[in-house]
Design an enzyme around this catalytic site. Structure first.
Site, PDB file in Angstrom:
ATOM      1  N   LYS A   1       0.590  -1.233   0.187  1.00  0.00           N
ATOM      2  CA  LYS A   1       0.311   0.076  -0.045  1.00  0.00           C
ATOM      3  C   LYS A   1       1.037   1.115  -0.706  1.00  0.00           C
ATOM      4  O   LYS A   1       1.287   1.489   1.076  1.00  0.00           O
ATOM      5  CB  LYS A   1      -1.080  -0.326   1.264  1.00  0.00           C
TER       6      LYS A   1
ATOM      7  N   LYS B   1      -1.896  -1.709  -3.780  1.00  0.00           N
ATOM      8  CA  LYS B   1      -3.250  -0.380  -3.872  1.00  0.00           C
ATOM      9  C   LYS B   1      -2.190   0.471  -3.975  1.00  0.00           C
ATOM     10  O   LYS B   1      -0.895   0.637  -3.203  1.00  0.00           O
ATOM     11  CB  LYS B   1      -3.815  -0.768  -2.915  1.00  0.00           C
TER      12      LYS B   1
HETATM   13  C1  PBG Z   1      -8.087   3.528   5.127  1.00  0.00           C
HETATM   14  C2  PBG Z   1      -7.995   3.206   4.247  1.00  0.00           C
HETATM   15  C3  PBG Z   1      -7.456   4.403   2.912  1.00  0.00           C
HETATM   16  C4  PBG Z   1      -8.277   3.247   2.453  1.00  0.00           C
HETATM   17  C5  PBG Z   1      -8.304   2.553   2.038  1.00  0.00           C
HETATM   18  N1  PBG Z   1      -8.338   1.891   3.602  1.00  0.00           N
HETATM   19  C6  PBG Z   1      -7.058   5.518   3.251  1.00  0.00           C
HETATM   20  C7  PBG Z   1      -6.106   6.136   3.300  1.00  0.00           C
HETATM   21  O1  PBG Z   1      -4.996   5.021   3.766  1.00  0.00           O
HETATM   22  O2  PBG Z   1      -5.639   7.535   3.343  1.00  0.00           O
HETATM   23  C8  PBG Z   1      -7.532   4.435   0.690  1.00  0.00           C
HETATM   24  C9  PBG Z   1      -9.341   3.364  -0.527  1.00  0.00           C
HETATM   25  C10 PBG Z   1      -9.433   4.614  -1.575  1.00  0.00           C
HETATM   26  O3  PBG Z   1      -8.694   5.265  -2.254  1.00  0.00           O
HETATM   27  O4  PBG Z   1     -10.454   4.351  -1.901  1.00  0.00           O
HETATM   28  N2  PBG Z   1      -6.905   3.400   6.122  1.00  0.00           N
END
Ligand code: PBG
Length: 323
Positions: free
Chosen positions: A192, A245
Site C-alpha cells: 500500500k 493498492k
Molecule cells: C484506510 C484506507 C484508505 C483507503 C482504504 N483504506 C485511506 C488511506 O490509507 O488514507 C483508500 C481507498 C481509496 O482511496 O479508495 N487506511
C-alpha cells in the site's frame, strides 16, 4: 514471409475465440461506506454515484448487489464519535460490527470483508495511536488486533488490515486463533503506497490526517524492491490474500507479486481512479464504460485475481448486458 497478426482479429467470433483474459462478477468486491445514524444516503461529492449509507438504507443496496451478482463487499465505518484512541473501531456494537450482522441477516452468502484500520475513528485521523514522534507501531498493532477480533465476532468472513504497521498480521492471526477464529481469512493490504489517489476516499470516510501525512507508514513509490519484501512478511505472518493498492499506476507491482507468491492477489482500484474517470465521463470527454472495462482488464492481465472497485456494480451490469 511476415506474420499476419490481423488474421486473428478478423471477426468478433475469432477475437472471442483467442482471448485469454476474463472478468466475472465473482471477482469483484464493492466498497461500502456505513455511517452511524439514520436516514443517511449522502452522495460523496468527489465520487459521484457513491454514497455514505446508514444501516436503515443498507438492505436496498444489498438487493441491488444480489441482483447484479456482486457477492463480496468491503466495509468502511464512519462513527458518530472520534477520539485519540479510536474506541469506536473496536466497539462490539459499532457501525461496522452492526453492519456485518445486518448483511449476514439479509444476505447470508454475501462475502463480508472488513477494513481494519483506525483513521476513520481517531480524532487526529492517523491510522494508529500517536505520540509526538508519530504513529507508535507496537502499541497500534494491539489495537488493530482488537478491531479485527471484534469484526470476527460480529461475523465477518475476511478481515482486511490497511494500517501498514509492521507485525500486524501476526498480531491479528494470534488473537483470532486464541479466540477460535482459526479459519477466518486475512486479506492484507500488504503493498500500500502513500498515494495521492486516496484523496476522494478521505472525504468519503472523513479520515484525512489532521496534521502531517502517512509517509512514515505507507510505502514510497520510488522504492520498488519494498513491494516484494512487504508481501513476503505478511504472507509469512499468515496473510491469505494480498492487496496491491492503488491499482492502475501499479500494474507492474501486481504482476511482480503475482509471479513471486502463491496467494490470490487483489487489486484495489482506489477512489482517485474512480474520481478521474467519473470527471472525464461526466464532461463527455471519455467513454465511461469502455474506459472502465479496458483498465479493469488491464488489472486482470497484470495478474489480479480479485478487483476491489467502486465500479463493481457497473461492471457486473455491463458484463450481463454484453452476454
Ligand atoms: C484506510 C484506507 C484508505 C483507503 C482504504 N483504506 C485511506 C488511506 O490509507 O488514507 C483508500 C481507498 C481509496 O482511496 O479508495 N487506511
Amino acid at each position: 514471409m511476415f506474420k499476419r497478426h490481423r488474421n486473428l482479429r478478423k471477426s468478433a467470433g475469432i477475437r472471442k475465440l483467442v482471448r485469454d483474459v476474463y472478468i466475472s462478477a465473482d471477482d469483484l468486491v464493492y466498497p461500502l461506506f456505513l455511517e452511524e445514524g439514520t436516514g443517511i444516503r449522502t452522495e460523496i461529492s468527489s465520487m459521484p454515484g457513491q454514497y455514505r449509507l446508514s444501516l436503515d438504507m443498507l438492505d436496498a443496496e444489498l438487493d441491488t448487489l444480489n441482483e447484479l451478482g456482486v457477492n463480496s463487499v468491503l466495509l468502511f465505518g464512519i462513527p458518530l464519535e472520534k477520539d485519540p484512541f479510536g474506541k469506536e473501531a473496536y466497539n462490539d456494537t459499532g457501525i461496522v460490527q452492526e453492519g456485518v450482522r445486518q448483511i449476514k441477516r439479509h444476505s447470508p452468502d454475501m462475502v463480508v470483508i472488513t477494513d481494519v484500520c483506525m483513521c476513520e475513528y481517531t480524532s487526529h485521523g492517523h491510522c494508529g495511536i500517536i505520540d509526538e514522534s508519530g504513529v507508535i507501531n507496537d502499541t497500534t498493532i494491539e489495537y488493530i488486533a482488537k478491531i479485527a477480533l471484534s469484526h470476527a465476532k460480529a461475523g465477518a468472513d475476511i478481515v482486511a488490515p490497511s494500517d501498514m504497521m509492521d507485525g500486524r498480521i501476526k498480531a491479528i492471526r494470534d488473537i483470532l486463533d486464541e479466540n477460535g477464529f482459526n479459519e477466518l481469512a486475512i486479506m492484507s493490504y500488504s503493498v500500500k503506497y502513500a498515494s495521492s489517489f486516496y484523496g476522494p476516499f478521505r472525504e468519503a470516510a472523513d479520515s484525512a490526517p489532521a496534521h502531517g501525512d502517512r509517509k512514515q507508514y505507507q510505502m514510497d513509490y520510488r522504492f520498488s524492491i519494498d513491494a516484494v519484501s512487504e508481501a513476503r512478511s505478511d504472507i509469512e505472518e499468515g496473510a491469505d490474500i494480498v492487496i496491491v493498492k492503488p491499482a492502475l499506476s501499479y500494474l507492474d507491482v501486481i504482476r511482480k507479486i503475482r509471479d513471486t507468491f502463491e496467494v490470490p492477489v487483489a487489486a484495489y482500484s482506489v477512489s482517485g481512479e474512480y474520481a478521474m474517470i467519473k470527471a472525464g465521463a461526466l464532461n463527455g470527454w471519455i467513454d465511461e464504460k469502455n474506459i472502465v472495462m479496458e483498465k479493469t482488464y488491464a488489472m486482470k492481465r497484470a495478474g489480479a485475481n480479485i478487483i476491489i472497485t467502486y465500479f463493481a456494480k457497473d461492471i457486473a451490469r455491463w458484463i450481463k448486458e454484453d452476454k
